[in-house]
Design a protein around this motif. Sequence first.
Motif, PDB file in Angstrom:
ATOM      1  N   GLN A 376       0.806  -1.288   0.005  1.00  0.00           N
ATOM      2  CA  GLN A 376      -0.040  -0.031   0.011  1.00  0.00           C
ATOM      3  C   GLN A 376       0.877   1.181   0.270  1.00  0.00           C
ATOM      4  O   GLN A 376       1.892   1.449   0.708  1.00  0.00           O
ATOM      5  N   ALA A 377       0.596   2.314  -0.759  1.00  0.00           N
ATOM      6  CA  ALA A 377       1.318   3.482  -0.879  1.00  0.00           C
ATOM      7  C   ALA A 377       0.018   4.725  -1.054  1.00  0.00           C
ATOM      8  O   ALA A 377      -0.996   4.255  -1.221  1.00  0.00           O
ATOM      9  N   VAL A 378       0.754   5.943  -1.574  1.00  0.00           N
ATOM     10  CA  VAL A 378      -0.025   6.971  -1.817  1.00  0.00           C
ATOM     11  C   VAL A 378       0.357   7.662  -3.145  1.00  0.00           C
ATOM     12  O   VAL A 378       1.655   7.746  -3.143  1.00  0.00           O
ATOM     13  N   VAL A 379      -0.334   8.154  -4.157  1.00  0.00           N
ATOM     14  CA  VAL A 379       0.275   8.748  -5.193  1.00  0.00           C
ATOM     15  C   VAL A 379      -0.501  10.124  -5.204  1.00  0.00           C
ATOM     16  O   VAL A 379      -1.360  10.403  -4.853  1.00  0.00           O
ATOM     17  N   ILE A 380       0.241  11.013  -5.730  1.00  0.00           N
ATOM     18  CA  ILE A 380      -0.077  12.478  -6.117  1.00  0.00           C
ATOM     19  C   ILE A 380       0.295  12.625  -7.603  1.00  0.00           C
ATOM     20  O   ILE A 380       1.325  12.201  -7.856  1.00  0.00           O
ATOM     21  N   ASP A 389       0.227   7.368 -15.177  1.00  0.00           N
ATOM     22  CA  ASP A 389       1.399   7.795 -16.242  1.00  0.00           C
ATOM     23  C   ASP A 389       2.111   9.055 -15.443  1.00  0.00           C
ATOM     24  O   ASP A 389       3.332   8.949 -15.964  1.00  0.00           O
ATOM     25  N   THR A 390       1.580   9.825 -14.710  1.00  0.00           N
ATOM     26  CA  THR A 390       2.454  10.905 -14.288  1.00  0.00           C
ATOM     27  C   THR A 390       2.374  10.971 -12.713  1.00  0.00           C
ATOM     28  O   THR A 390       2.877  12.032 -12.192  1.00  0.00           O
ATOM     29  N   GLY A 391       1.962   9.968 -12.025  1.00  0.00           N
ATOM     30  CA  GLY A 391       2.028   9.946 -10.634  1.00  0.00           C
ATOM     31  C   GLY A 391       3.348  10.092  -9.969  1.00  0.00           C
ATOM     32  O   GLY A 391       4.266   9.390 -10.444  1.00  0.00           O
ATOM     33  N   LEU A 392       3.397  10.492  -8.910  1.00  0.00           N
ATOM     34  CA  LEU A 392       4.714  10.724  -7.799  1.00  0.00           C
ATOM     35  C   LEU A 392       4.185   9.685  -6.644  1.00  0.00           C
ATOM     36  O   LEU A 392       3.014  10.183  -5.990  1.00  0.00           O
ATOM     37  N   VAL A 393       4.967   8.651  -6.405  1.00  0.00           N
ATOM     38  CA  VAL A 393       4.450   7.675  -5.032  1.00  0.00           C
ATOM     39  C   VAL A 393       5.120   8.137  -3.809  1.00  0.00           C
ATOM     40  O   VAL A 393       6.540   8.235  -3.846  1.00  0.00           O
ATOM     41  N   LEU A 394       4.163   8.465  -2.724  1.00  0.00           N
ATOM     42  CA  LEU A 394       4.830   8.529  -1.579  1.00  0.00           C
ATOM     43  C   LEU A 394       4.887   7.506  -0.854  1.00  0.00           C
ATOM     44  O   LEU A 394       3.663   7.003  -0.293  1.00  0.00           O
ATOM     45  N   GLN A 400      11.862   3.147   5.471  1.00  0.00           N
ATOM     46  CA  GLN A 400      11.379   3.551   6.754  1.00  0.00           C
ATOM     47  C   GLN A 400      11.666   5.216   6.895  1.00  0.00           C
ATOM     48  O   GLN A 400      11.799   5.609   8.081  1.00  0.00           O
ATOM     49  N   SER A 401      11.611   6.028   5.956  1.00  0.00           N
ATOM     50  CA  SER A 401      11.751   7.193   5.966  1.00  0.00           C
ATOM     51  C   SER A 401      10.792   7.741   4.795  1.00  0.00           C
ATOM     52  O   SER A 401      10.661   7.271   3.737  1.00  0.00           O
ATOM     53  N   PRO A 402      10.336   9.126   4.942  1.00  0.00           N
ATOM     54  CA  PRO A 402       9.634   9.667   3.781  1.00  0.00           C
ATOM     55  C   PRO A 402      10.428   9.748   2.449  1.00  0.00           C
ATOM     56  O   PRO A 402      11.207  10.415   2.578  1.00  0.00           O
ATOM     57  N   GLN A 403       9.859   9.023   1.482  1.00  0.00           N
ATOM     58  CA  GLN A 403      10.705   9.292   0.194  1.00  0.00           C
ATOM     59  C   GLN A 403       9.683   9.332  -0.964  1.00  0.00           C
ATOM     60  O   GLN A 403       8.687   8.815  -0.978  1.00  0.00           O
ATOM     61  N   VAL A 404      10.056   9.634  -2.106  1.00  0.00           N
ATOM     62  CA  VAL A 404       9.136  10.146  -3.384  1.00  0.00           C
ATOM     63  C   VAL A 404       9.791   9.267  -4.671  1.00  0.00           C
ATOM     64  O   VAL A 404      11.031   9.418  -4.849  1.00  0.00           O
ATOM     65  N   TYR A 405       8.602   8.722  -5.193  1.00  0.00           N
ATOM     66  CA  TYR A 405       9.199   7.856  -6.612  1.00  0.00           C
ATOM     67  C   TYR A 405       8.453   7.981  -7.600  1.00  0.00           C
ATOM     68  O   TYR A 405       7.223   8.524  -7.428  1.00  0.00           O
ATOM     69  N   THR A 406       8.772   8.245  -8.917  1.00  0.00           N
ATOM     70  CA  THR A 406       7.689   8.148 -10.073  1.00  0.00           C
ATOM     71  C   THR A 406       7.233   6.664  -9.884  1.00  0.00           C
ATOM     72  O   THR A 406       7.636   5.905  -9.644  1.00  0.00           O
ATOM     73  N   ILE A 407       5.806   6.869 -10.572  1.00  0.00           N
ATOM     74  CA  ILE A 407       5.173   5.607 -10.698  1.00  0.00           C
ATOM     75  C   ILE A 407       5.797   4.753 -11.369  1.00  0.00           C
ATOM     76  O   ILE A 407       5.850   3.434 -11.177  1.00  0.00           O
ATOM     77  N   GLN A 408       6.726   5.127 -12.640  1.00  0.00           N
ATOM     78  CA  GLN A 408       7.337   4.190 -13.318  1.00  0.00           C
ATOM     79  C   GLN A 408       8.388   3.370 -12.423  1.00  0.00           C
ATOM     80  O   GLN A 408       8.539   2.049 -12.523  1.00  0.00           O
ATOM     81  N   GLU A 409       9.214   3.965 -11.765  1.00  0.00           N
ATOM     82  CA  GLU A 409      10.125   3.468 -11.008  1.00  0.00           C
ATOM     83  C   GLU A 409       9.758   2.600  -9.935  1.00  0.00           C
ATOM     84  O   GLU A 409      10.128   1.294  -9.556  1.00  0.00           O
ATOM     85  N   TRP A 410       8.498   3.165  -9.282  1.00  0.00           N
ATOM     86  CA  TRP A 410       7.872   2.332  -8.068  1.00  0.00           C
ATOM     87  C   TRP A 410       7.260   0.993  -8.451  1.00  0.00           C
ATOM     88  O   TRP A 410       7.498   0.006  -8.000  1.00  0.00           O
ATOM     89  N   SER A 411       6.666   1.180  -9.777  1.00  0.00           N
ATOM     90  CA  SER A 411       6.107  -0.249 -10.384  1.00  0.00           C
ATOM     91  C   SER A 411       7.041  -1.250 -10.910  1.00  0.00           C
ATOM     92  O   SER A 411       6.766  -2.259 -10.663  1.00  0.00           O
ATOM     93  N   GLU A 628      16.029  -0.144  -3.064  1.00  0.00           N
ATOM     94  CA  GLU A 628      15.023   0.880  -3.251  1.00  0.00           C
ATOM     95  C   GLU A 628      14.866   1.498  -5.016  1.00  0.00           C
ATOM     96  O   GLU A 628      15.852   1.701  -5.663  1.00  0.00           O
ATOM     97  N   PRO A 629      13.733   1.709  -5.300  1.00  0.00           N
ATOM     98  CA  PRO A 629      13.660   2.413  -6.576  1.00  0.00           C
ATOM     99  C   PRO A 629      14.408   3.693  -6.562  1.00  0.00           C
ATOM    100  O   PRO A 629      14.624   4.468  -5.559  1.00  0.00           O
ATOM    101  N   GLN A 630      14.488   4.304  -7.775  1.00  0.00           N
ATOM    102  CA  GLN A 630      15.591   5.578  -7.737  1.00  0.00           C
ATOM    103  C   GLN A 630      14.393   6.394  -7.324  1.00  0.00           C
ATOM    104  O   GLN A 630      13.412   6.551  -7.692  1.00  0.00           O
ATOM    105  N   ARG A 631      14.892   7.529  -6.603  1.00  0.00           N
ATOM    106  CA  ARG A 631      14.198   8.312  -6.082  1.00  0.00           C
ATOM    107  C   ARG A 631      13.955   9.691  -6.971  1.00  0.00           C
ATOM    108  O   ARG A 631      14.674   9.961  -7.722  1.00  0.00           O
TER     109      ARG A 631
END
Length: 678
Positions: A376-380, A389-394, A400-411, A628-631
């Motif tokens: 589970q995660a959150v997308v903006i 296509d354009t999401g950033l995943v929080l 175990q710390s707040p990081q951000v990934y593109t939806i492509q890298e996260w997927s 970790e996916p590329q941030r």
Amino acid sequence: MKIQSINSNYVDVWRVYGLLFFLIMISLAPGLAHAQTQGLEPQKVIATGSFMCGNTSLPSTLEVWNVGAQGGESYAQATFSGYDCINGKPGSVLKTMYGTFSGGPNGVATFDICVDVDDPTNCRTVNFQFVDGNRITYQGVESGYVIQNPEAFGAAGSDCTAAIHYDTAIKPGDTLSPWATYTALPGGQAVTPIGEAFLIQGKLTPSVIWDGTETIIELQYTCPGHQGHIATITVPAAGNPTLTPTNVETITPGGTSTPQITDTPSPSDTPTPEASATTALTPTKISCKPLSADAKLTQILNQYYAQIPKGITDSGNKNNLLTLWDEKYNEYVCGSYQGKVLQLLSDIKFNSDPCVSAWLDDWDYGPIEALWGGHQAVVIYPRGTTWTDTGLVLDPWITQSPQVYTIQEWSIQFSGSSQYGVRGSSDYENQAQYPTVGGNYTPSGDLKLTAEENDFIRTLPLDKQEWLKKMSPVNRKAWVAQMMRRQTQNATLSINSPLDIYLTDDAGHFAGFMNGNFVDDLPDVSFRRFLRADGRYWTEVEYPANRNYRVVMYGTGDGQARVFSTITESGASSMAYQYDFSVGVGEFYQSETSEIGASFVYAQSRIEPNIALTADQAWIESQPGLVEPQRYNKDDTTPFWLIVLVVCGVGACLIAFLILLVGIIWFTRQGRKAKFSL
């Protein structure tokens, strides 16, 4: 031990420039002996920090064994992992340097960094000095690196105290936007907390339009040593004397004392006559500073980085494994982190300050999942676009710390690069209060629990019910959904070894990984399989214990296996079985029965479990974390030269420039000499 960081037969002055810049920055940037090891059990110690390269913050990690060389040669190695910074451009490959650690809470980690592998005289020795097991200096300067597990040295992490500030000249209609500064205890030096959150008049928000009434500001913060505190301050009503706070008491949540503040009027304070009861304030037109969509995203992410707390461990797989023995780690599983992020975004969207709520005018958000609910995660994402296509995943769970990934890298990391099972979170489909699940946003106050969720809460112990009442509505719903899922999928398998695993029933249906491919024929089974830093997989399976599923594991390599089989009740583990055995590539291991804790059989042999009453903390922390996916790195609007001047100071920068200039001239002359000698 020599570190050969550049493999070339020729001197590249720009690579030299980049390496020297890297060394100087980690020695100056905030956020990077004699050892006594008697009584210490060998345990990996991890310290994390970062440094700026151009407009990008690059993470780095220092790892040592607590006992170091005093525990024997096998514990003497130290590693430093980070990225190159060449001519202000960050490298894309994570590189690791190797050195030695003397051991103990005051040990020294030493690295020999060689610029040119063909010139062994062109090396530099650098030292990381541990101090009392809870902080680190680099070349004698405070590094800003945070030791994630100071308890490995028998030390506690740095405690701290906070001072709350606000604009004392504030008038009704102005924006009340408090901030805080933090001081280490003991020591007195400024520190950065793991997390902070402001409550103004009991509402979680970074700022409000002040109405002139007496206002209570509450600060909840977590110090570098993971100690949680609360501080409060009172803003007097308009017309009352402005008081200067002289003492703010901080308490640990759950304590019985009440935060108090002692205010002493300044001799120059002059009371302003209060307005009469018949005087009405004229509404002030709110004028917000125009912000671009990217600037609004920067504001949102700044709140995300500041307010979402760090976990207790350094990787999601370790945290989830520790939930088998201790409920406190449930706060940092993926579902709990998802709830915290949704609450943060809801507080922004429905903020009483229109200048804050405007941050989300150009952005949509919502809960998402991968592996059909396994993660589970959150997308903006930009409003008017498609989040896939354009999401950033929080997603704070991974590290175990707040990081951000593109939806492509996260997927790529969580669904085999095909977005398999990536969709709006099924936990929120029943009320559809987010666009990712086909609905509209719902204010926290209007978010109601379903009848089934309320029935579940009534089955919990009374102290847990009271604890839930104090939780924010969004976090409460996330926690209840997570626990209800565990109530159904009450059996768990955790596999840390070179094994693929699948479940099968009497009818021949399967769920899991067979020959490296995922099969999903059992809808009540959840799978999580993520790549570890050592190239092997960490797998977690949740399923109903009463479905008579058989467990089958297949050796994908040779090595040691440690498998945990557990059953939970009311969200807490009641028994954990531990299997330790050697894995052979191509070998099959199958549970003898469908009972939890059953023996595994293979090649006419049996593997019996041991009951694990407590967590093997040292073993868990020694395990590799997740890849970790590329941030995602947002552009920093602050000029880089200004950041460097602020961080380094003008004098330090001049010294750094002279060192670089001398180094470039020297290496250039050496290159010319080599050329003429051919």
